[in-house]
Design an enzyme around this catalytic site. Sequence first.
Site, short mmCIF file in Angstrom:
data_model
loop_
_atom_site.label_atom_id
_atom_site.label_comp_id
_atom_site.label_asym_id
_atom_site.label_seq_id
_atom_site.Cartn_x
_atom_site.Cartn_y
_atom_site.Cartn_z
N THR A 192 37.06 21.20 32.49
CA THR A 192 37.06 22.66 32.44
C THR A 192 35.66 23.05 32.02
O THR A 192 34.93 22.21 31.51
CB THR A 192 38.05 23.09 31.33
N ASP A 223 46.02 24.60 30.21
CA ASP A 223 45.78 25.33 28.96
C ASP A 223 44.75 26.44 29.07
O ASP A 223 44.73 27.36 28.25
CB ASP A 223 45.28 24.34 27.89
N THR A 242 38.91 21.75 26.12
CA THR A 242 38.92 21.11 27.44
C THR A 242 39.70 19.79 27.33
O THR A 242 39.74 19.18 26.26
CB THR A 242 37.49 20.86 27.95
#
Length: 313
Positions: A192, A223, A242
């Site tokens: 991410t 998430d 992340t």
Amino acid sequence: MTAADSYPPSSPQAPVVVAHGGAGADSQHKDGCAAAAEAGLARLRGGADAVQAAVAAVGVLEDDPRFNAGTGSVLRMDGVTIEMDAAVMDSQGRLGAVAGLRRVRHPVEVAAAVADTPHWLLCGEGALRFARHIGAADHDPTTAQALHKHAAMLKDLQQGKRLIPGEDNASFAQYWNFATPLAVAPGQACDTVGAVVRDAAGRFAVAGSTGGCAPALLGRVGDTPIIGAGFYAGPAGAVAVTGIGEHIVRHLLAHTVHGWLAGGMRLPQALQRALTLFDPAIDIGLIAVSATESGARSNRDMPWAAAGDAQLP
Ligand code: GLY
């Protein structure tokens, strides 16, 4: 190399931007994070607020095809679809997110625009229509690199490598939900990008963006767009997470770390403690900023960089 650095205490309200390129991503891509952090800092110096700076930083990472966000996002298991998630939040209560968004260049800008609506999170078709409504042009985020990564993942799966810790590869075939048939037996990529900001007024902001996980079923959300899990900003600071979303959400990790900071824990200790919540087989990384500290931790290689008045260790 494990990212285990943090900055020492700096003067309160010294502006700082920290950006990361994902737990498990190549730390040699740190230059992309440095460019992102500098872009965020330039926005702060130009008078932007913390959340605008965080969005600018993440926008740079979304444009960098080396990272799994925006252009360069991983493909879903059909080898065609890209679904992206993004979120923004600041310590003043500004909050916006998108999930399962397709065909835009900057999901983080769409997430920021959602904060102006009566809602905090838009997903799928509604998010796409909203994106077009605010002027986000059609953009294909597919890259040759992502296609290559997808082919490599399929090869790993065919060779029987377990790609998500604790998950049986057969689950993907069992629950296959794409319109196209499963072409192969069902690499793991969950990285991410994110940024955290402290502005000169002492306000905090966080932004994050991702192409999600590979392998992943259609409609899978991790998430990154979930408040308190992948991101949180409050009076004690801002936290971006992340790693593998399915594990991160179970700990509401960003909110948990913010709570530790609010309770007086030093930032490096809070980030380190977060890692201990997870089995070492699970990729996890965090960046955070508080009133006096900023830094990053990961149990994997993780490119990250900071810009501002923070000093290198
Ligand atoms: N952390 C990214 C994801 O799980 O989607």
